[in-house]
Design a protein around this motif. Structure first.
Motif, short mmCIF file in Angstrom:
data_model
loop_
_atom_site.label_atom_id
_atom_site.label_comp_id
_atom_site.label_asym_id
_atom_site.label_seq_id
_atom_site.Cartn_x
_atom_site.Cartn_y
_atom_site.Cartn_z
N ILE A 37 25.90 51.66 48.32
CA ILE A 37 27.32 51.97 48.16
C ILE A 37 28.14 50.69 48.30
N ASP A 38 29.01 50.46 47.34
CA ASP A 38 29.90 49.29 47.34
C ASP A 38 31.18 49.64 48.08
N PHE A 39 31.45 48.91 49.17
CA PHE A 39 32.67 49.10 49.95
C PHE A 39 33.64 47.93 49.77
N GLY A 40 33.65 47.32 48.61
CA GLY A 40 34.59 46.22 48.35
C GLY A 40 34.32 45.04 49.26
N ASN A 41 35.34 44.61 50.02
CA ASN A 41 35.22 43.44 50.89
C ASN A 41 34.17 43.60 51.99
N LEU A 42 33.82 44.85 52.33
CA LEU A 42 32.78 45.08 53.35
C LEU A 42 31.38 44.89 52.80
N GLY A 43 31.27 44.80 51.49
CA GLY A 43 29.97 44.59 50.86
C GLY A 43 29.26 45.89 50.51
N ILE A 44 28.00 45.74 50.18
CA ILE A 44 27.18 46.88 49.79
C ILE A 44 26.39 47.35 51.01
N LYS A 45 26.45 48.63 51.28
CA LYS A 45 25.75 49.25 52.41
C LYS A 45 24.82 50.33 51.88
N LYS A 46 23.77 50.60 52.66
CA LYS A 46 22.78 51.60 52.27
C LYS A 46 22.93 52.86 53.12
N SER A 47 22.53 53.99 52.53
CA SER A 47 22.54 55.26 53.25
C SER A 47 21.48 56.18 52.68
#
Length: 111
Positions: A37-47
């Motif tokens: 998941i792309d969260f913009g400035n927070l980067g890409i996170k997995k779930s």
């Protein structure tokens, strides 16, 4: 459940993300997908998300979701889940994703 204060609620960081990659997760105990998941400035996170009965992989791509982004990471089988995707749990245990009704900037916080 016990009531919480607004200060308690503010500790939960819920942000908007866009699903950019989806894979089957056969090693999970319950049927699930691996999501990036792309969260913009927070980067890409997995779930990891147990949403396989109501959602097809191709339908999830490019969809906006809401997720808690400040939980500790959690190992599920051989996968590290970094965020908790939010959804409504139905009586049969299936999960319906909570999604913004309009396009909004990725990473924006929900209050």
């Amino acid at each position: 459940m016990a009531p919480i204060t607004y200060d308690d609620f503010e500790k939960v960081e819920i942000r908007v993300g866009k699903v950019i990659k989806v894979e089957d997760f056969p090693k999970a105990r319950k049927s699930a997908y691996k999501l990036w998941i792309d969260f913009g400035n927070l980067g890409i996170k997995k779930s990891s998300a147990q949403i396989t009965k109501l959602y097809q992989k191709e339908d999830l791509l490019d969809s906006l979701i809401l997720a808690v982004t400040n939980f500790p990471t959690r190992q599920i089988a051989d996968f590290i889940s970094e965020v908790l995707v939010l959804g409504v749990v139905l009586e049969d245990g299936e999960v319906v994703l909570i999604q913004p009704e309009r396009n909004v900037p990725l990473g924006k916080r929900i209050l």
